[in-house]
Design an enzyme around this catalytic site. Structure first.
Site, PDB file in Angstrom:
ATOM      1  N   CYS A  14       0.839  -1.197   0.000  1.00  9.72           N
ATOM      2  CA  CYS A  14       0.000   0.000   0.000  1.00  9.72           C
ATOM      3  C   CYS A  14       0.870   1.242   0.000  1.00  9.72           C
ATOM      4  O   CYS A  14       2.097   1.162   0.079  1.00  9.72           O
ATOM      5  CB  CYS A  14      -0.940   0.015   1.198  1.00  9.72           C
ATOM      6  SG  CYS A  14      -0.066   0.196   2.779  1.00  9.72           S
ATOM      7  N   CYS A  17       3.322   1.643   2.903  1.00  6.91           N
ATOM      8  CA  CYS A  17       4.578   0.878   2.750  1.00  6.91           C
ATOM      9  C   CYS A  17       5.577   1.689   1.932  1.00  6.91           C
ATOM     10  O   CYS A  17       6.759   1.805   2.280  1.00  6.91           O
ATOM     11  CB  CYS A  17       4.324  -0.443   2.029  1.00  6.91           C
ATOM     12  SG  CYS A  17       3.030  -1.482   2.735  1.00  6.91           S
ATOM     13  N   ASP A 428      12.275  24.470 -32.948  1.00  3.57           N
ATOM     14  CA  ASP A 428      13.473  24.740 -33.725  1.00  3.57           C
ATOM     15  C   ASP A 428      13.123  24.522 -35.203  1.00  3.57           C
ATOM     16  O   ASP A 428      12.145  23.837 -35.511  1.00  3.57           O
ATOM     17  CB  ASP A 428      14.591  23.790 -33.282  1.00  3.57           C
ATOM     18  CG  ASP A 428      15.844  23.948 -34.116  1.00  3.57           C
ATOM     19  OD1 ASP A 428      16.271  25.089 -34.325  1.00  3.57           O
ATOM     20  OD2 ASP A 428      16.387  22.920 -34.569  1.00  3.57           O
ATOM     21  N   ASP A 609      16.623  19.234 -31.772  1.00  2.00           N
ATOM     22  CA  ASP A 609      17.283  18.002 -32.193  1.00  2.00           C
ATOM     23  C   ASP A 609      18.008  17.300 -31.060  1.00  2.00           C
ATOM     24  O   ASP A 609      18.596  16.245 -31.264  1.00  2.00           O
ATOM     25  CB  ASP A 609      18.245  18.271 -33.358  1.00  2.00           C
ATOM     26  CG  ASP A 609      19.360  19.244 -32.981  1.00  2.00           C
ATOM     27  OD1 ASP A 609      19.516  19.530 -31.779  1.00  2.00           O
ATOM     28  OD2 ASP A 609      20.065  19.709 -33.888  1.00  2.00           O
ATOM     29  N   ASP A 613      20.350  22.182 -29.513  1.00  2.39           N
ATOM     30  CA  ASP A 613      19.344  22.890 -28.730  1.00  2.39           C
ATOM     31  C   ASP A 613      19.342  22.471 -27.266  1.00  2.39           C
ATOM     32  O   ASP A 613      18.365  22.707 -26.555  1.00  2.39           O
ATOM     33  CB  ASP A 613      17.960  22.663 -29.338  1.00  2.39           C
ATOM     34  CG  ASP A 613      17.867  23.229 -30.738  1.00  2.39           C
ATOM     35  OD1 ASP A 613      18.130  24.427 -30.905  1.00  2.39           O
ATOM     36  OD2 ASP A 613      17.554  22.472 -31.665  1.00  2.39           O
TER      37      ASP A 613
END
Length: 714
Positions: A14, A17, A428, A609, A613
């Protein structure tokens, strides 16, 4: 220098835990960051190896009462995932057997209780049956509860163990005590053995259904693993031999025939064919491959035969890297999950208090101790926080798996959650909106100067440079060698060729170097004298216009951000349907433009790319890296588009919006379920048996709701 390790964690049932394990790791000296996934049963820990060793991290988890193991040394992501899925399948089978057996025995116990009520012999038989179910099917629940209790905490197992343990102990006492003693003390001779059996049966059934449903959430990973080929046909000393794929060495020549899957990554050295890469990229059209082309293991050769040289193997292969990335993504946690963490941290102690108050309330209102105990047990059972712990991670797992099948590698819950807030997408130009394969359309330059320009451009990695070199070579001109090469980002290149200084770039670059011209395109100067110009065009991708239109329909603004000339950028924007253009900016300028958009309160996604960038991708709230199935820039952004198609951006945002809706629905219903069910149980409107069935159903419903994402229309 930090390192990252993934640790398999067992015994978590759960959200409570999960919180216990995460806190233990975060409090360990040397741990920078820790994430624990209930769904994956895994902890991902970033740590300083100078301060703490992986073995110490495992021990920290074990000290909280849960099982922990490091992955086998030398195994890659594919092996890890295979082992994990094998363990999940075994667990699901084991739970299914225990669930069916417990429910059958529970039904028998109910029938015996109704038929032979208050029979001493029947009660002893039911006691033995209940004890068997508790020790066999319920053993993990009781041992788990005892372990966390010894470590001063509590979880779902605590609630179930208290509820069923109380029912069993009361019933055992009634069975063992003499009838006269019960009558003298006003204790009704009722037993609740069938309740204890059926509660455990429903809890185990819920876990079995959860385990089965979890296996559906990892379907995409399973299909990726199925792509791995067990054997490879290679040349050894000039002879074709078939060996296990693990025996393939770097540089081996691999032979592939039509209709066969490629066993490893490599580079084609002989022959030609079309390879179906759809299983990795989602791109339906087979890709032409010839000498020099890169190929990925797991893809399907369709038509011709070819030979290729093995390059990347094991954990470095494309398939293994994608599986590793997906496993990390599916084990990661979304920020919204912190809500569940905070609630779960105090939930179990609060429920224990509510159960005690419920029992006391029944006693104070004149009801029997038995009635109070039954109502308290119902509160303990109904309040198990399973659904809360599954609410977010199931949605993350299904969404990231669904994305991978579409060619979208979404790097985890945080990226998935941020995507739904995106309001502007910055694009871009070269290789993103355009194909990234420019070609020369006109050359206003003589052959001698063209040779020199091509020589200067040959050392550049820019797509425009490659176009000039290819054009020059296509005219049969020999490109000489260069020296003292220098690339000026966003401007052009400078080099010495045959003892002459050659400049190639835009007119601003040449003007900075004393060569004034009004020519467009790439301008060439030799020894500070204008030598001509070259016009290069880069057509937009066929899908770019459709992708921009899809983003507009979603209410998302698009911006073209490029270092190219204003005129060129405006033409590309018109062709793609982009309204706003920011041209002539260097990489630093791209970062500033994104910051400007963010300062206005916008959530910005940047698509590039993944290399040039990089700074802009890092600055954006969400970075999209354009990649391909055989060249994946996995570390560049939050999302990697495995196929060069901008439509993936809109699909990723749509998927995120759908996942966000599911996360909120799951959390709402998990909380609403407890808000409604706990008071009903406290008032005696829910028996412990019905409460256990409802608790199991709530967990399964959360997983089922998340699985709807596999059918989402994007």
């Amino acid at each position: 220098m930090t390192e990252t390790v993934s640790i398999q964690v067992g015994g978590m049932t759960c959200a409570a835990c999960q919180v216990h394990v995460q806190k233990a790791l975060e409090q360990t000296p040397g741990v920078t960051r820790a994430g624990v996934s209930l769904m994956a049963g895994e902890a991902t820990v970033v740590f300083d190896p100078q301060q703490v060793a992986p073995a110490a991290l495992v021990e920290a988890i074990r000290e909280t009462g849960y099982e922990a193991d490091l992955p086998e040394p030398g195994s890659d992501a594919l092996a890890h995932q295979e082992a994990r899925e094998g363990a999940q399948a075994a667990e699901a089978r084991d739970l299914a057997v225990k669930a069916v057996t417990s429910l059958v025995l529970g039904a028998i116990a109910m029938g015996v209780s109704m038929q032979f009520m208050h029979s001493t012999l029947a009660n002893w038989a039911l006691l033995a049956m209940t004890l068997f179910v508790m020790l066999w099917a319920g053993r993990p629940i009781f041992t788990g509860a005892w372990t966390v209790t010894r470590h001063g905490s509590s979880d779902m197992n605590t609630l179930v163990a208290l509820g069923t343990g109380a029912a069993f102990l009361f019933s055992a006492a009634v069975t063992i005590a003499p009838p006269d003693f019960l009558t003298a003390h006003g204790i009704p001779p009722d037993v609740y053995f069938e309740a204890a059996i059926l509660i455990l049966g429903f809890v185990v059934t819920g876990r079995a259904l959860e385990a089965r449903a979890k296996s559906h959430t990892t379907g995409a990973l399973r299909r990726l693993i199925a792509l791995q080929v067990p054997t490879a046909r290679v040349l050894r000393e000039g002879i074709e031999v078939e060996i296990g794929v693990a025996e393939v060495r770097h540089g081996d020549t691999v032979i592939v025939r039509p209709g066969e899957k490629l066993p490893v990554d490599g580079e084609v050295i002989e022959g030609a064919s079309y390879v179906d890469e759809s299983m990795l990229t989602g791109e339906p059209e087979p890709v032409a491959k010839s000498a020099g082309s890169t190929v990925a293991g797991g893809t399907l050769n369709t038509t011709g035969s070819f030979r290729y040289r093995a390059t990347t193997l094991g954990s470095a292969s494309v398939l293994a890297r994608i599986v590793a990335l997906m496993r990390e993504a599916q084990a990661s946690r979304a920020p919204i999950e912190r809500v569940a963490d905070k609630i779960s941290a105090i939930f179990v102690p609060c429920v224990l208090g509510l159960a005690a108050i419920t029992c006391a309330g029944w006693l104070l209102t004149g009801h029997s101790w038995t009635q109070g105990a039954v109502a308290a047990v119902a509160v303990l059972i109904i309040a198990c926080p399973c659904a809360m712990g599954l609410a977010v991670p199931t949605a993350v797992m299904v969404a990231t798996g669904q994305g991978a099948e579409m060619g979208l590698l979404i790097k985890g819950g945080e990226a998935l959650e941020k995507l739904h807030r995106v309001s502007v997408v910055v694009l871009d130009k070269t290789g993103t909106v355009t194909e990234g394969r420019p070609r020369v359309t006109a050359a206003h330059i003589d052959d001698a100067a063209l040779r020199l320009a091509a020589a200067a451009e040959r050392s550049s990695e820019h797509p425009l440079a490659r176009a000039v070199v290819e054009f020059t070579e296509s005219r049969g001109l020999k490109v000489p060698d260069t020296s003292n090469f220098e690339a000026i980002v966003g401007r052009g290149v400078r080099a010495q060729v045959d003892g002459r200084v050659v400049l190639v770039g835009n007119d601003a670059f040449l003007a900075e170097n004393g060569v004034v011209t009004s020519k467009h395109g790439l301008v060439v100067a030799v020894d500070a004298v204008f030598a001509g110009s070259i016009e290069v065009s880069d057509p937009i991708r066929a899908s770019s216009q459709e992708a921009v239109a899809a983003l507009k329909r979603m209410g998302i603004e698009t911006v073209l951000l490029t270092g190219d000339r204003e005129e060129t950028a405006q033409q590309v924007a018109r062709d793609a349907g982009i309204a706003r253009v920011v041209a002539g900016v260097l990489p630093a300028g791209k970062v500033e433009e994104i910051r400007r958009l963010q300062s206005s309160g916008r959530t910005v996604a940047m698509v590039g790319d993944g290399i040039n960038d990089g700074p802009a991708l890092a600055q954006a709230d969400v970075g999209f890296a354009m990649g391909s199935g055989t060249d994946v820039a996995m570390e560049a952004g939050d999302v990697t588009l495995l196929r060069p198609d901008l439509r993936g951006v809109a699909q990723a945002i749509s998927l995120s919006r759908a996942a966000w809706r599911v996360m909120r629905q799951n959390l709402f219903w998990a909380l609403a379920y407890n808000v409604i069910a706990i008071p009903a149980a406290a008032l005696g409107l829910l028996s412990p048996i019905i409460a256990s069935a409802a608790m199991a159903a709530s967990s399964v419903s959360v997983v089922g709701n998340s699985l709807r994402l596999k059918r989402a229309r994007l």
